[in-house]
Design a protein around this motif. Structure first.
Motif, short mmCIF file in Angstrom:
data_model
loop_
_atom_site.label_atom_id
_atom_site.label_comp_id
_atom_site.label_asym_id
_atom_site.label_seq_id
_atom_site.Cartn_x
_atom_site.Cartn_y
_atom_site.Cartn_z
N GLU A 73 52.41 63.45 0.49
CA GLU A 73 52.22 62.97 1.86
C GLU A 73 52.14 61.46 1.86
O GLU A 73 51.79 60.84 0.86
CB GLU A 73 50.98 63.58 2.49
CG GLU A 73 49.69 63.30 1.74
CD GLU A 73 48.50 64.00 2.39
OE1 GLU A 73 47.75 63.31 3.09
OE2 GLU A 73 48.36 65.21 2.16
N PHE A 74 52.51 60.87 3.00
CA PHE A 74 52.37 59.43 3.18
C PHE A 74 52.40 59.11 4.67
O PHE A 74 52.87 59.91 5.47
CB PHE A 74 53.46 58.65 2.42
CG PHE A 74 54.87 58.89 2.90
CD1 PHE A 74 55.44 58.10 3.89
CD2 PHE A 74 55.64 59.89 2.33
CE1 PHE A 74 56.74 58.32 4.31
CE2 PHE A 74 56.94 60.11 2.75
CZ PHE A 74 57.50 59.32 3.75
N PHE A 75 51.89 57.95 5.04
CA PHE A 75 51.95 57.47 6.42
C PHE A 75 53.08 56.45 6.46
O PHE A 75 53.04 55.44 5.77
CB PHE A 75 50.63 56.82 6.85
CG PHE A 75 50.68 56.30 8.26
CD1 PHE A 75 50.52 57.16 9.33
CD2 PHE A 75 50.93 54.96 8.51
CE1 PHE A 75 50.60 56.69 10.64
CE2 PHE A 75 51.00 54.48 9.80
CZ PHE A 75 50.83 55.35 10.87
N GLY A 76 54.12 56.73 7.25
CA GLY A 76 55.26 55.84 7.31
C GLY A 76 56.40 56.43 8.11
O GLY A 76 56.17 57.14 9.08
N HIS A 77 57.61 56.15 7.68
CA HIS A 77 58.79 56.64 8.39
C HIS A 77 59.92 56.99 7.42
O HIS A 77 59.89 56.60 6.26
CB HIS A 77 59.29 55.60 9.41
CG HIS A 77 59.94 54.40 8.78
ND1 HIS A 77 59.23 53.30 8.35
CD2 HIS A 77 61.25 54.13 8.50
CE1 HIS A 77 60.07 52.41 7.85
NE2 HIS A 77 61.30 52.89 7.92
N PHE A 78 60.91 57.74 7.92
CA PHE A 78 62.14 58.04 7.20
C PHE A 78 63.28 57.29 7.86
O PHE A 78 63.31 57.13 9.08
CB PHE A 78 62.47 59.55 7.25
CG PHE A 78 61.64 60.39 6.33
CD1 PHE A 78 61.82 60.33 4.96
CD2 PHE A 78 60.69 61.26 6.84
CE1 PHE A 78 61.07 61.12 4.10
CE2 PHE A 78 59.94 62.06 6.00
CZ PHE A 78 60.13 61.98 4.62
N ARG A 79 64.23 56.87 7.06
CA ARG A 79 65.48 56.29 7.55
C ARG A 79 66.61 57.16 7.01
O ARG A 79 66.67 57.41 5.81
CB ARG A 79 65.65 54.86 7.06
CG ARG A 79 66.98 54.26 7.47
CD ARG A 79 67.10 52.79 7.05
NE ARG A 79 68.42 52.33 7.37
CZ ARG A 79 69.35 52.01 6.48
NH1 ARG A 79 69.08 52.06 5.20
NH2 ARG A 79 70.54 51.62 6.87
N MET A 80 67.49 57.64 7.90
CA MET A 80 68.62 58.48 7.51
C MET A 80 69.91 57.82 7.96
O MET A 80 70.00 57.34 9.09
CB MET A 80 68.49 59.87 8.14
CG MET A 80 69.42 60.89 7.54
SD MET A 80 69.28 62.54 8.28
CE MET A 80 67.55 62.89 8.16
N TYR A 81 70.91 57.80 7.06
CA TYR A 81 72.16 57.11 7.38
C TYR A 81 73.32 57.70 6.59
O TYR A 81 73.13 58.41 5.61
CB TYR A 81 72.03 55.62 7.10
CG TYR A 81 71.61 55.30 5.68
CD1 TYR A 81 72.56 55.06 4.70
CD2 TYR A 81 70.27 55.27 5.33
CE1 TYR A 81 72.17 54.79 3.39
CE2 TYR A 81 69.88 54.99 4.03
CZ TYR A 81 70.84 54.76 3.07
OH TYR A 81 70.44 54.50 1.78
#
Length: 138
Positions: A73-81
């Motif tokens: 687990e982590f607090f943050g975001h995903f970037r998908m491309y």
């Protein structure tokens, strides 16, 4: 008067060494090309704390989903491309069972890569938590 022994020109003697280099480069390239999971029948790949699942058949991709690896687990975001996808998830607490999904619903060119990156927001810094890709193949 003695004659010096006949020696082959330098080009001829270096040929086996050059052939060995070409063979090594070809073998390395083959390993790199086959390393990415295929999405022809669906593909999944994980690295660090980021996982990517691509759903589709052949070159058709229905959707791509980013998740954390099991028990992380982590607090943050995903970037998908890649393949026409370009999205950034909301910044939140990501844990097992959390999903960030982008629908594509189209056919992509052979060897297109879809990638996801996980980014943790901690102590006023953004820290990478993993990057993985799935290659679309016929």
């Amino acid at each position: 008067m003695k004659r010096a022994p006949h020696r082959a020109p330098a080009r001829t003697r270096r040929l086996p060494r050059a052939a060995a280099c070409v063979t090594a480069v070809t073998a390395t390239t083959a390993l790199l090309v086959t390393a990415a999971p295929s999405a022809s029948a669906g593909g999944r790949s994980c690295a660090g704390q980021a996982c990517l699942t691509v759903e589709g058949t052949g070159l058709y991709v229905a959707k791509a989903t980013a998740t954390t690896t099991p028990d992380s687990e982590f607090f943050g975001h995903f970037r998908m491309y890649g393949g026409g996808l370009n999205g950034i998830s909301s910044t939140q607490h990501w844990h097992e069972g959390s999903r960030y999904t982008l629908a594509l619903g189209r056919t992509l060119p052979d060897h297109t890569k879809i990638c996801v990156e996980g980014w943790e927001h901690a102590d006023k810094k953004v820290v990478p938590r993993g990057r993985t890709c799935v290659e679309i193949r016929a």
